[in-house]
Design a protein around this motif. Structure first.
Motif, mmCIF file in Angstrom:
data_model
loop_
_atom_site.group_PDB
_atom_site.id
_atom_site.type_symbol
_atom_site.label_atom_id
_atom_site.label_comp_id
_atom_site.label_asym_id
_atom_site.label_seq_id
_atom_site.Cartn_x
_atom_site.Cartn_y
_atom_site.Cartn_z
ATOM 1 N N ILE A 223 0.864 -1.180 0.000
ATOM 2 C CA ILE A 223 0.000 0.000 0.000
ATOM 3 C C ILE A 223 0.902 1.230 0.000
ATOM 4 O O ILE A 223 1.832 1.333 0.797
ATOM 5 N N GLN A 224 0.601 2.165 -0.898
ATOM 6 C CA GLN A 224 1.390 3.393 -1.004
ATOM 7 C C GLN A 224 0.482 4.612 -0.835
ATOM 8 O O GLN A 224 -0.706 4.566 -1.168
ATOM 9 N N LEU A 225 1.056 5.663 -0.323
ATOM 10 C CA LEU A 225 0.413 6.972 -0.282
ATOM 11 C C LEU A 225 1.371 7.946 -0.946
ATOM 12 O O LEU A 225 2.374 8.351 -0.351
ATOM 13 N N ILE A 226 1.081 8.304 -2.193
ATOM 14 C CA ILE A 226 2.035 9.028 -3.031
ATOM 15 C C ILE A 226 1.739 10.526 -3.011
ATOM 16 O O ILE A 226 0.618 10.968 -3.267
ATOM 17 N N ARG A 227 2.797 11.278 -2.732
ATOM 18 C CA ARG A 227 2.715 12.739 -2.688
ATOM 19 C C ARG A 227 3.731 13.334 -3.653
ATOM 20 O O ARG A 227 4.847 12.828 -3.801
ATOM 21 N N VAL A 228 3.370 14.429 -4.316
ATOM 22 C CA VAL A 228 4.254 15.134 -5.228
ATOM 23 C C VAL A 228 4.859 16.327 -4.489
ATOM 24 O O VAL A 228 4.140 17.080 -3.818
ATOM 25 N N SER A 229 6.182 16.492 -4.614
ATOM 26 C CA SER A 229 6.861 17.633 -4.013
ATOM 27 C C SER A 229 7.718 18.311 -5.058
ATOM 28 O O SER A 229 8.260 17.672 -5.964
#
Length: 434
Positions: free
Chosen positions: A426-432
């Motif tokens: 399970i991933q929780l992907i955020r863009v920075s």
């Protein structure tokens, strides 16, 4: 979804935005301009408390406790389900631990699939309806049927599907959505059922056959239960197998339905709400004949009309609405490997444009996904890809979340399970940006 190896939390894949995912970094009408900043995608599932290696199927966001923070329910397929409460800073803890169990009262595994949320009894607390399947043996789902988890007090849930008439022991339950079918503002219910298997089936001898195996619409009896409404919607099994979305495509103020059939070769189906007098299949009036694996609804060009974003066997695409008519698909991009499996939309970089997460899947592994950042003039979206960290499993679904309530979308990625039913990540992907 993704990957080939387990990577630790916060491992970022950094690259200049100009880099191309696969051979098909196609855009709406031309390449997006390349910003000077560098962009990276980060997996923050571990610090958020959501990291897990498990079978998964679907997730659904909900503010179950009405505190203003977006919580999320995650379904772990045959491993139960879990409601996760958000502390308002993007960290989660498990609540309502007795709901959505792995086993029924007789110790048998529940083949749970999708859940959707609505306040079905108007007590100001969201309730959840969940579908279940019939396993490969095609068993009648006695004791493992669909569920309606009613919330009486905050975080207190009880399954009343049988009493409310929506347990559906014969349906191969897949995607589900609440919809206002008749305009009375009591949430009605659409349940997508997969097509029956070609094998002997005891359900064919039960009262109501074959309707009991079809996709169904149920009307809410003002908080006292549901009644089946075949006169309003009666289109057999199959619609809702891979997606079920509510929209108002013609702008008449009535909620319509968009559904996906079996993945890999079936097109979208669009059903117009005839102002509470039933749903009419209007698919043929639109350019919706391409095979689709998943779809979601979003206003990409900021004109107030609901556009479509779709995952197709070889690409991710959008279909703009022009005065209530859907144009042919325009390519957003192509997966580096495998097939487009699932899509989600949100403002990942908080620039005011809606970005697209494209989840890829392949029979022999978990290809890397991409986030397609939107730019360009209004009405002419263009997209530039950034890579997403790899993960174990086999891409299943992706859901848009706003964990911190600040308008920055993060993408919750469920990677199902891989070879030999090995649990996925399970991933929780955020863009920075930096």
């Amino acid at each position: 979804m993704r990957g080939t190896m387990w990577l630790p939390s916060f491992l970022a894949v950094s690259l200049v935005v100009a880099s191309v995912v696969g051979a098909g970094a196609a855009t709406g009408s031309g390449a997006a301009s390349v910003p000077a900043t560098r962009v990276h995608a980060v997996d923050r599932a571990e610090v958020a408390g959501l990291a897990k290696r498990s079978k998964t199927w679907e997730a659904s966001p909900v503010d179950y406790d009405r505190d203003g923070d977006q919580d999320v329910w995650i379904g772990y397929h045959g491993q139960g389900g879990r409601l996760w409460s958000n502390n308002g800073r993007g960290r989660y803890r498990a609540v309502a631990k007795s709901a959505w169990p792995k086993h029924n009262d007789h110790g048998k595994i529940i083949d749970r699939h999708d859940c959707d949320w609505a306040d079905v009894d108007r007590n100001r607390r969201p309730d959840a309806y969940c579908t279940t399947g019939r396993f490969r043996s095609n068993e009648v789902k006695r004791g493992r049927d669909n569920e309606l988890w009613m919330q009486s007090r905050r975080g207190r849930f009880r399954d009343v599907a049988n009493r409310w008439g929506v347990d559906l022991p014969c349906g191969r339950g897949r995607h589900v959505t609440f919809v206002d079918a008749n305009g009375d503002r009591w949430p009605d219910l659409f349940v997508g059922n997969e097509k029956p298997r070609h094998m002997p089936d005891p359900c064919n001898r039960r009262p109501g056959s074959p309707r009991n195996e079809q996709s169904r619409l149920f009307v809410n009896k003002h908080g006292r239960g549901f009644r089946s409404a075949p006169r309003l919607w009666d289109y057999g099994a199959g619609p809702g197998t891979s997606c079920a979305e509510v929209l108002d495509f013609d702008g008449d103020g009535w909620q319509d339905l968009l559904t996906c059939g079996h993945r890999g070769g079936e097109s979208l189906r669009l059903y117009r709400n005839r102002q509470g007098h039933g749903f009419a299949d209007v698919t043929a009036r639109h350019d919706l004949d391409a095979p689709v694996n998943d779809a979601t609804v979003a206003d990409l060009d900021h004109d107030g009309d609901p556009d479509l974003v779709i995952a197709m066997p070889g690409r991710f695409a959008y279909q703009l609405s022009a005065k209530g008519h859907y144009r042919p698909p325009t390519t957003i991009g192509r997966p580096a490997h495998g097939s487009g499996r699932s899509v989600a939309v949100g403002d990942a970089d908080r620039d005011g444009d809606l970005d697209v997460y494209g989840l890829a899947a392949a029979g022999g592994g978990n290809p890397d996904d991409a986030i397609w950042l939107a730019s360009g003039p209004t009405g002419d979206p263009a997209y530039t890809p950034i890579h997403v960290p790899s993960a174990r499993g086999k891409g299943e679904s992706v859901t848009s979340l706003d964990p911190r309530g600040n308008g920055r979308t993060e993408f919750l990625v469920l990677n199902g399970y891989g070879r030999a039913l090995a649990p996925g990540s399970i991933q929780l992907i955020r863009v920075s940006r930096r």
